[in-house]
Design a protein around this motif. Structure first.
Motif, PDB file in Angstrom:
ATOM      1  N   ALA A  99      28.337  39.991  33.938  1.00 37.62           N
ATOM      2  CA  ALA A  99      28.500  39.337  32.631  1.00 37.62           C
ATOM      3  C   ALA A  99      29.928  38.807  32.538  1.00 37.62           C
ATOM      4  N   GLU A 100      30.058  37.515  32.343  1.00 39.68           N
ATOM      5  CA  GLU A 100      31.386  36.927  32.175  1.00 39.68           C
ATOM      6  C   GLU A 100      32.016  37.359  30.862  1.00 39.68           C
ATOM      7  N   LYS A 101      31.150  37.665  29.890  1.00 44.50           N
ATOM      8  CA  LYS A 101      31.632  38.036  28.561  1.00 44.50           C
ATOM      9  C   LYS A 101      30.602  38.919  27.894  1.00 44.50           C
ATOM     10  N   ALA A 102      31.091  39.934  27.169  1.00 40.53           N
ATOM     11  CA  ALA A 102      30.223  40.794  26.362  1.00 40.53           C
ATOM     12  C   ALA A 102      30.802  40.825  24.959  1.00 40.53           C
ATOM     13  N   THR A 103      30.013  40.431  23.993  1.00 47.11           N
ATOM     14  CA  THR A 103      30.521  40.263  22.628  1.00 47.11           C
ATOM     15  C   THR A 103      29.562  40.870  21.615  1.00 47.11           C
ATOM     16  N   LEU A 114      25.848  35.875  31.010  1.00 50.33           N
ATOM     17  CA  LEU A 114      25.806  36.155  32.435  1.00 50.33           C
ATOM     18  C   LEU A 114      26.492  35.073  33.258  1.00 50.33           C
ATOM     19  N   ARG A 115      27.002  35.494  34.386  1.00 49.42           N
ATOM     20  CA  ARG A 115      27.679  34.591  35.307  1.00 49.42           C
ATOM     21  C   ARG A 115      26.630  33.736  36.033  1.00 49.42           C
ATOM     22  N   PRO A 116      26.724  32.406  35.991  1.00 47.54           N
ATOM     23  CA  PRO A 116      25.744  31.574  36.717  1.00 47.54           C
ATOM     24  C   PRO A 116      26.027  31.586  38.216  1.00 47.54           C
ATOM     25  N   GLY A 117      25.010  31.297  38.990  1.00 46.89           N
ATOM     26  CA  GLY A 117      25.194  31.129  40.429  1.00 46.89           C
ATOM     27  C   GLY A 117      25.182  32.395  41.247  1.00 46.89           C
ATOM     28  N   VAL A 118      24.904  33.546  40.638  1.00 48.30           N
ATOM     29  CA  VAL A 118      24.865  34.806  41.383  1.00 48.30           C
ATOM     30  C   VAL A 118      23.508  34.941  42.065  1.00 48.30           C
ATOM     31  N   THR A 119      23.517  35.381  43.312  1.00 47.92           N
ATOM     32  CA  THR A 119      22.266  35.600  44.034  1.00 47.92           C
ATOM     33  C   THR A 119      22.200  37.041  44.558  1.00 47.92           C
ATOM     34  N   PHE A 120      20.977  37.507  44.748  1.00 49.45           N
ATOM     35  CA  PHE A 120      20.767  38.782  45.427  1.00 49.45           C
ATOM     36  C   PHE A 120      20.974  38.573  46.922  1.00 49.45           C
ATOM     37  N   GLY A 123      19.082  35.925  48.761  1.00 47.80           N
ATOM     38  CA  GLY A 123      19.304  34.533  48.392  1.00 47.80           C
ATOM     39  C   GLY A 123      18.646  34.090  47.108  1.00 47.80           C
ATOM     40  N   THR A 124      17.799  34.914  46.515  1.00 44.83           N
ATOM     41  CA  THR A 124      17.159  34.547  45.251  1.00 44.83           C
ATOM     42  C   THR A 124      18.143  34.699  44.102  1.00 44.83           C
ATOM     43  N   PRO A 125      18.062  33.850  43.077  1.00 46.93           N
ATOM     44  CA  PRO A 125      19.019  33.920  41.972  1.00 46.93           C
ATOM     45  C   PRO A 125      18.808  35.142  41.087  1.00 46.93           C
ATOM     46  N   ARG A 228      28.703  43.377  55.348  1.00 51.60           N
ATOM     47  CA  ARG A 228      29.301  42.374  54.467  1.00 51.60           C
ATOM     48  C   ARG A 228      28.279  41.358  53.978  1.00 51.60           C
ATOM     49  N   ASN A 229      28.356  41.045  52.678  1.00 50.63           N
ATOM     50  CA  ASN A 229      27.567  39.982  52.070  1.00 50.63           C
ATOM     51  C   ASN A 229      28.429  38.721  52.062  1.00 50.63           C
ATOM     52  N   ASP A 230      28.225  37.864  53.046  1.00 45.27           N
ATOM     53  CA  ASP A 230      29.076  36.672  53.192  1.00 45.27           C
ATOM     54  C   ASP A 230      28.900  35.680  52.064  1.00 45.27           C
ATOM     55  N   ALA A 231      27.812  35.802  51.293  1.00 43.90           N
ATOM     56  CA  ALA A 231      27.558  34.871  50.185  1.00 43.90           C
ATOM     57  C   ALA A 231      27.961  35.480  48.845  1.00 43.90           C
ATOM     58  N   TYR A 232      28.819  36.503  48.861  1.00 45.76           N
ATOM     59  CA  TYR A 232      29.160  37.189  47.612  1.00 45.76           C
ATOM     60  C   TYR A 232      29.809  36.236  46.613  1.00 45.76           C
ATOM     61  N   TRP A 233      29.418  36.355  45.346  1.00 46.25           N
ATOM     62  CA  TRP A 233      29.836  35.409  44.312  1.00 46.25           C
ATOM     63  C   TRP A 233      31.322  35.478  43.978  1.00 46.25           C
ATOM     64  N   ASP A 234      31.954  36.641  44.149  1.00 46.75           N
ATOM     65  CA  ASP A 234      33.366  36.792  43.787  1.00 46.75           C
ATOM     66  C   ASP A 234      34.217  36.534  45.028  1.00 46.75           C
TER      67      ASP A 234
END
Length: 548
Positions: A99-103, A114-120, A123-125, A228-234
């Motif tokens: 979550a980019e933000k919790a309010t 939620l943060r867009p573009g995150v995959t498991f 490779g599924t979103p 290692r997850n080479d496609a990690y979002w961060d």
């Protein structure tokens, strides 16, 4: 209320980079007895690593399902596999995760953007549906999860946008917000978890998450390997280590030998005996950090004579805690005055107020053998030895309980030590049938979320998961509820302080010590967080090689 909502939004929107500053916490317990300073971080690791071997001194995990993870070994691994909605930094502050933000939109709606573009890993979103599923399954009886109480105030969990989930609540619940940094807030892929069913999180069922490492293999009785997850979002936390192998090493001598030889590169919860040998060898570095850990002696069931607080007071008065700290913890611990050590609220806006309330609690008395014997005479000495459980092969816990056994003997109370296999020891916290024959349990516990009221409620509230003696204190329960639902930090802190003053002297528990985190890395690696916050963050993603 508007000011509070703004503060929360700022808290979760802050850069995680700001959380890497060193912090020893404040108030009681900020420095170890040995006089060494505490740090939350270690020098950054820079170089790539093909393999890191890390020890799990508490033994093999019982599960890797985040909904069931409530012990050192599984949480040490899962923190690197399954991202949480919010993430803890090394200084115990809370920052963005999935979550980019919790309010808090209002007192009844906690909105997660939620943060867009995150995959498991496959490779599924990652979608709001996966988030809703992950949170809802906490209360599904088929899951047998341990975090369902975090949803006590929640009336509905809904996807409210393409990248948004809203939790509807009966009232403002700060504990719910803070629980999102723990395995409770981990998001699993719905399709994979539903198909795996009861096998999810087992060596054969596996897991499917979005973290910086993937589960590669689990060899029961030997090791767990993550890659290692080479496609990690961060991008900042894409691992430098290609794989990390976790070895299950519960014998202290075996662990020491493996660390000295370089067969194992590092370990959290380094035993004092190993620390002494490694300090002399100088083949790596021992790092001391702030921790939210506690060591206590807890009655196993309501029927045991040890459930009588007077007998517990007698045992408490017989213990020389300073000697215990020196001999069993190498000096790296402080006295524990209540259930929660001060680093628990190090990142709270009302930390100073909470520290003052903790400091105002009565000083730990003892040793006072004369008064202890008077209490034993008053309540009556147990007619049989008090069976006390520790994990088998754990030299630190054996040293602690042997120390307690000798102290109890001086006041006419016998203690019988029962060593349980690691899996059974872990299970007894959730299975009352295992505790039926146990009078006392030496608990080396921890506060998972930076949320003292919720942690305490699990031991104080009537019928709570860890209230093993049917303790009842309606006033403390009322104040803990007030602390959890108050939107103002000062109001929440005041309610918790009053609750703490109410339950501390009456709860059937012997508060012993608050250890500091002790972690070791050999000379070829660096970067791992040094604080106990590692339990709620992808700590292995910080590892890197050194120049030496």
């Amino acid at each position: 209320m508007a000011a509070r909502r703004q503060a929360l939004a700022l808290l979760v929107s802050a850069s995680l980079a700001a959380g890497t500053a060193c912090s020893a916490g404040s108030g009681s317990g900020a420095r170890p007895s040995s006089g060494a300073s505490l740090s939350s971080t270690t020098p950054p690791g820079a170089g790539a690593l093909d393999r890191v071997t890390w020890a799990l001194p508490m033994g093999e995990p019982t599960t890797l399902d985040p909904a069931k993870v409530g012990d050192y070994s599984p949480q040490t691994v899962v923190a690197n596999l399954c991202d949480t909605l919010l993430r803890m930094a090394p200084d115990f502050s809370i920052g963005p995760g999935l979550a980019e933000k919790a309010t808090w939109a209002d007192e009844h709606n906690l909105v997660l953007d939620l943060r867009p573009g995150v995959t498991f890993w496959d490779g599924t979103p990652l979608t709001p549906r996966d988030v809703v599923y992950s949170l809802r399954r906490q209360t599904d009886p088929n899951t047998q999860g341990i975090y369902g109480s975090a949803l006590a105030q929640v009336t509905a969990i809904e996807a409210t946008g393409p990248h948004q989930v809203t939790l509807r609540t009966k009232a403002h619940d700060e504990g719910l917000f803070k629980a999102l940094v723990t395995p409770f807030g981990a998001v699993v892929q719905e399709t994979f978890a539903a198909k795996a069913g009861a096998g999810y999180g087992t060596p054969t069922g596996g897991v499917m998450c979005s973290g910086p490492f993937k589960l590669a293999s689990w060899k029961s009785g030997d090791s767990i390997t993550i890659t290692r997850n080479d496609a990690y979002w961060d991008a900042r936390l894409r691992p430098k280590a290609a794989r990390v192998v976790f070895r299950f090493v519960t014998n202290g001598n075996t662990l020491t030998g493996a660390l000295l030889s370089g067969e194992i590169d590092g370990v959290y919860e380094l035993p004092p005996g190993s620390a002494a040998a490694l300090a002399k060898a100088n083949n790596g570095s021992i790092h001391l950090g702030p921790a939210t850990q506690n060591v206590m002696l807890v009655p196993g069931n309501p029927q045991t004579p040890a459930a009588d607080r007077r007998l517990l007071d007698a045992l408490s008065l017989a213990v020389d805690r300073n000697a215990l700290i020196k001999n069993a913890f190498g000096g790296d611990a402080t006295l524990l005055k209540s259930l929660t050590p001060p680093p628990t609220w190090a990142g709270d806006p009302a930390a100073a107020q909470l520290n003052a309330a903790y400091d105002a609690l009565p000083a730990i008395a003892g040793p006072d053998l004369e008064r202890a014997r008077q209490l034993v005479a008053e309540v009556g000495a147990p007619k049989r030895p008090l069976v006390t459980a520790i994990p088998a092969g754990d030299q630190r816990d054996l040293q602690i309980v042997t120390f307690l056994q000798a102290a109890a003997k001086k006041i006419g109370v016998d203690i019988e030590i029962r060593q349980l296999q690691p899996t059974e020891m872990s299970s007894l916290f959730y299975d009352p049938s295992i505790r039926n024959g146990l009078d006392l349990v030496v608990t080396f516990g921890y506060v998972a979320a930076p949320d003292a009221p919720s942690y305490v409620a699990d031991m104080v509230d009537e019928g709570a998961l860890f209230n093993w003696t049917d303790y009842r204190n309606p006033e403390a329960t009322r104040l803990l509820d007030q602390a959890r639902t108050a939107a103002d930090p000062s109001e929440a802190a005041g309610a918790f302080a009053r609750a703490q003053a109410a339950y501390t002297p009456s709860l059937p528990v012997i508060y012993l010590v608050a250890p500091h985190e002790r972690m070791f890395m050999n000379k070829r690696i660096s970067g791992a967080p040094a604080s106990f916050a590692y339990m709620n963050m992808p700590w292995a993603a910080y590892l890197g090689g050194t120049a030496s």
